[in-house]
Design a protein around this motif. Structure first.
Motif, PDB file in Angstrom:
ATOM      1  N   LEU A   8       0.759  -1.206   0.073  1.00  0.00           N
ATOM      2  CA  LEU A   8       0.025  -0.065   0.065  1.00  0.00           C
ATOM      3  C   LEU A   8       0.794   1.130  -0.118  1.00  0.00           C
ATOM      4  O   LEU A   8       0.534   2.219  -0.623  1.00  0.00           O
ATOM      5  N   GLU A   9       1.882   1.231   0.931  1.00  0.00           N
ATOM      6  CA  GLU A   9       2.719   2.452   0.897  1.00  0.00           C
ATOM      7  C   GLU A   9       3.257   2.762  -0.526  1.00  0.00           C
ATOM      8  O   GLU A   9       3.251   4.156  -0.746  1.00  0.00           O
ATOM      9  N   GLU A  10       3.918   1.909  -1.223  1.00  0.00           N
ATOM     10  CA  GLU A  10       4.522   2.076  -2.313  1.00  0.00           C
ATOM     11  C   GLU A  10       3.558   2.695  -3.242  1.00  0.00           C
ATOM     12  O   GLU A  10       3.892   3.541  -3.844  1.00  0.00           O
ATOM     13  N   LYS A  11       2.227   1.917  -3.506  1.00  0.00           N
ATOM     14  CA  LYS A  11       1.249   2.246  -4.276  1.00  0.00           C
ATOM     15  C   LYS A  11       0.849   3.884  -4.047  1.00  0.00           C
ATOM     16  O   LYS A  11       0.814   4.662  -5.157  1.00  0.00           O
ATOM     17  N   ILE A  12       0.678   4.240  -2.828  1.00  0.00           N
ATOM     18  CA  ILE A  12       0.106   5.330  -2.544  1.00  0.00           C
ATOM     19  C   ILE A  12       1.309   6.444  -3.021  1.00  0.00           C
ATOM     20  O   ILE A  12       1.120   7.494  -3.593  1.00  0.00           O
ATOM     21  N   LEU A  13       2.577   6.326  -2.896  1.00  0.00           N
ATOM     22  CA  LEU A  13       3.549   7.040  -3.335  1.00  0.00           C
ATOM     23  C   LEU A  13       3.849   7.375  -4.938  1.00  0.00           C
ATOM     24  O   LEU A  13       4.094   8.183  -5.420  1.00  0.00           O
ATOM     25  N   SER A  14       3.416   6.076  -5.367  1.00  0.00           N
ATOM     26  CA  SER A  14       3.578   6.197  -6.876  1.00  0.00           C
ATOM     27  C   SER A  14       2.248   6.490  -7.591  1.00  0.00           C
ATOM     28  O   SER A  14       2.354   7.152  -8.523  1.00  0.00           O
ATOM     29  N   PHE A  15       1.072   6.238  -7.164  1.00  0.00           N
ATOM     30  CA  PHE A  15      -0.015   6.701  -7.724  1.00  0.00           C
ATOM     31  C   PHE A  15      -0.591   8.098  -7.325  1.00  0.00           C
ATOM     32  O   PHE A  15      -1.423   8.799  -7.962  1.00  0.00           O
ATOM     33  N   LYS A  16       0.044   8.477  -6.146  1.00  0.00           N
ATOM     34  CA  LYS A  16      -0.444   9.830  -5.604  1.00  0.00           C
ATOM     35  C   LYS A  16      -2.041  10.219  -5.638  1.00  0.00           C
ATOM     36  O   LYS A  16      -2.423  11.258  -6.386  1.00  0.00           O
ATOM     37  N   PRO A  17      -2.856   9.537  -4.916  1.00  0.00           N
ATOM     38  CA  PRO A  17      -4.305   9.629  -4.718  1.00  0.00           C
ATOM     39  C   PRO A  17      -4.702  10.864  -4.055  1.00  0.00           C
ATOM     40  O   PRO A  17      -3.725  11.235  -3.078  1.00  0.00           O
ATOM     41  N   ASN A  18      -5.402  11.326  -4.436  1.00  0.00           N
ATOM     42  CA  ASN A  18      -6.302  12.501  -3.622  1.00  0.00           C
ATOM     43  C   ASN A  18      -7.182  11.989  -2.601  1.00  0.00           C
ATOM     44  O   ASN A  18      -7.469  12.270  -1.272  1.00  0.00           O
ATOM     45  N   ILE A  19      -7.701  10.698  -3.011  1.00  0.00           N
ATOM     46  CA  ILE A  19      -8.767  10.011  -1.983  1.00  0.00           C
ATOM     47  C   ILE A  19      -8.096   8.480  -2.158  1.00  0.00           C
ATOM     48  O   ILE A  19      -8.175   8.057  -3.055  1.00  0.00           O
ATOM     49  N   VAL A  20      -8.459   7.952  -0.933  1.00  0.00           N
ATOM     50  CA  VAL A  20      -8.100   6.490  -0.839  1.00  0.00           C
ATOM     51  C   VAL A  20      -9.527   5.834  -0.108  1.00  0.00           C
ATOM     52  O   VAL A  20     -10.084   6.507   0.793  1.00  0.00           O
ATOM     53  N   ILE A  21      -9.988   4.923  -0.841  1.00  0.00           N
ATOM     54  CA  ILE A  21     -11.360   3.946  -0.408  1.00  0.00           C
ATOM     55  C   ILE A  21     -10.881   2.719   0.009  1.00  0.00           C
ATOM     56  O   ILE A  21     -10.297   2.086  -0.770  1.00  0.00           O
ATOM     57  N   ILE A  22     -10.867   2.704   1.359  1.00  0.00           N
ATOM     58  CA  ILE A  22     -10.261   1.548   1.709  1.00  0.00           C
ATOM     59  C   ILE A  22     -11.421   0.687   2.524  1.00  0.00           C
ATOM     60  O   ILE A  22     -12.189   1.069   3.179  1.00  0.00           O
ATOM     61  N   ASN A  23     -11.397  -0.853   2.429  1.00  0.00           N
ATOM     62  CA  ASN A  23     -12.139  -1.891   3.274  1.00  0.00           C
ATOM     63  C   ASN A  23     -11.620  -1.468   4.708  1.00  0.00           C
ATOM     64  O   ASN A  23     -10.470  -1.787   4.989  1.00  0.00           O
ATOM     65  N   PRO A  24     -12.663  -1.128   5.741  1.00  0.00           N
ATOM     66  CA  PRO A  24     -12.119  -0.880   7.159  1.00  0.00           C
ATOM     67  C   PRO A  24     -11.377  -2.046   7.779  1.00  0.00           C
ATOM     68  O   PRO A  24     -10.690  -2.142   8.672  1.00  0.00           O
ATOM     69  N   LEU A  25     -11.878  -3.347   7.203  1.00  0.00           N
ATOM     70  CA  LEU A  25     -11.441  -4.777   7.594  1.00  0.00           C
ATOM     71  C   LEU A  25      -9.880  -4.700   7.784  1.00  0.00           C
ATOM     72  O   LEU A  25      -9.280  -5.351   8.674  1.00  0.00           O
ATOM     73  N   PHE A  26      -9.164  -4.173   6.527  1.00  0.00           N
ATOM     74  CA  PHE A  26      -7.965  -4.158   6.485  1.00  0.00           C
ATOM     75  C   PHE A  26      -7.233  -3.487   7.965  1.00  0.00           C
ATOM     76  O   PHE A  26      -6.196  -3.746   8.222  1.00  0.00           O
ATOM     77  N   VAL A  27      -7.795  -2.327   8.211  1.00  0.00           N
ATOM     78  CA  VAL A  27      -7.531  -1.397   9.493  1.00  0.00           C
ATOM     79  C   VAL A  27      -7.502  -2.494  10.492  1.00  0.00           C
ATOM     80  O   VAL A  27      -6.741  -2.256  11.434  1.00  0.00           O
TER      81      VAL A  27
END
Lengths: 193, 230
Positions: free
Chosen positions: A41-60
């Motif tokens: 996830l961390e790498e993906k956020i760095l490369s994709f640079k989203p303004n909004i992340v929609i995530i399934n809270p089960l992960f958290v």
């Protein structure tokens, strides 16, 4: 204006692709990307640079990674939940908005637009340092004087001083050593200078 | 506010009117537990001139308070020295080591590279503070003493101090910002909250301390230089 980048983090392909299909058509969206788990996830956020992340809270909820929360709830983007099963209300409160499986197309778009407007508002009051200010902060952290910075970056001393004033206004940090700590903590300079 | 502080009021009432004044007690080396005794009684028992004590309390309580000529007459320079030196000792021997001990716990709990940074930052602040007090005690106070003894050589004047004197709580504000806003959260949150309170308190006390020097010490010595006060 197509300027929103949305990252969907959802294990079920049906849900992820369905959501992408619903929101992807909006004229305000530049790109939507789906990933099925949080290992990269961390790498993906760095490369994709989203303004909004929609995530399934089960992960958290079930993550074994201690710092996942810090990655998911960042000041760099808004975090929405896609709720597919029961989650404690307390946990849901961490999210800017919650999309439920029963929401229809209109409702989902409405929630997303609400967040987009908050993102635009946030940009307007942004107190993040500009690129130029970061350049100058790096030189301050290296111990250069205003005059030396002005020579190195080909700016007038007055311009450097204006930037410095703005850096202090934005960070609330006045001393050179305080600014150095700030620059290092934020990774603008390497720790061992 | 200053009008409500009188010699005849109960000492306890004064403290409850402004609890920040508890630190003034430590700077005067006065103990608590004064029961129902008045400000005047407690001061005299501790060998402190009540009017001088009240003057310090007024400056501590009201940031805008400017001592009058009448106030100046209540000042005994030796009492003022001893008050200021006691305050310096409190910062150096009590407050700074206290913050240092707690900061150490936070430093050890976070990423080593961040911890080292914070440690170094606070270390630098300590050096700056010691230098600041040293200058006052080694240069400014001896000058004032020589003025009292009419042995002044004329090489120094209080205007040199006035120009140079700054409030040394700037870096504390920076430390506060770093702790509250920028250092990533990593356990020991209670410790971080506690230490933030300590920093706020030290910073407030230092700024009142600066006011005592700017509004009382400097004008008093200016009057001495003029010959208006002996």
């Amino acid at each position: 204006m197509k300027n929103f980048r949305i990252l969907i983090v959802e294990p079920s392909e049906i849900v992820a692709e369905g959501l992408k299909g619903i929101i992807g058509g909006s004229t305000r969206i530049e790109d939507v990307c789906c990933i099925g788990d949080v290992t990269r996830l961390e790498e993906k956020i760095l490369s994709f640079k989203p303004n909004i992340v929609i995530i399934n809270p089960l992960f958290v909820k079930f993550s074994e990674k201690g710092n996942l929360k810090n990655i998911v709830f960042s000041s760099k983007f808004f975090t929405m939940a896609i709720q597919t099963s029961y989650i404690e209300p307390q946990m849901l409160r961490s999210f800017a908005e919650v999309i439920e499986l029963g929401d229809d197309r209109q409702r989902i778009i409405g929630k997303l637009f609400g967040i987009m407007n908050r993102e635009i508002e946030k940009k307007e009051n942004d107190i993040e340092l500009s690129r130029r200010e970061k350049d100058i902060l790096v030189e301050i952290a290296k111990g250069l004087t205003n005059k030396e910075i002005s020579e190195k970056l080909h700016l007038s001393v007055n311009t450097v001083m204006t930037h410095r004033k703005n850096i202090t206004r934005k960070t609330n940090i006045k001393s050179v050593s305080g600014l150095t700590v700030y620059a290092l903590l934020n990774g603008f300079v390497d720790i061992d200078i | 506010m200053e009008n409500i502080f009188t010699e005849n009021m109960k000492m306890a009432e004064l403290i409850f009117a402004n609890p920040k004044l508890l630190l003034v007690f430590s700077h005067f080396n006065m103990g608590l537990g004064f029961g129902e005794r008045s400000v005047g009684e407690v001061c005299r028992q501790n060998g402190i001139a009540p009017l001088f004590f009240l003057l310090i309390c007024k400056i501590y309580t009201d940031n805008e308070y400017v001592p009058s000529n009448e106030d100046m007459k209540s000042v005994n320079i030796n009492d003022l020295f001893s008050y200021l030196k006691k305050s310096h000792l409190y910062y150096i021997e009590e407050k700074i080591p206290h913050i240092e001990r707690h900061l150490d716990i936070i430093i050890k709990s976070c990423d080593k590279k961040y911890g080292d940074l914070i440690g170094r930052f606070f270390g630098e602040y300590k050096v700056e503070m010691l230098k600041h007090f040293d200058y006052e005690e080694e240069t400014v106070f001896p000058y004032i003493k020589s003025l009292c003894e009419k042995k002044n050589s004329g090489a120094y004047s209080i205007s040199d101090f006035k120009r140079k004197h700054n409030n040394i709580d700037e870096k504390l504000g920076d430390l506060m910002n770093i702790l509250v806003k920028y250092l990533p959260s990593g356990g020991f949150e209670m410790e971080r909250i506690e230490i933030s309170f300590d920093i706020i308190q030290l910073s407030q006390d230092l700024s009142s301390h600066s006011l005592v020097e700017d509004r009382l010490l400097i004008p008093f010595v200016e009057l001495m230089e003029d010959g208006s006060i002996n």
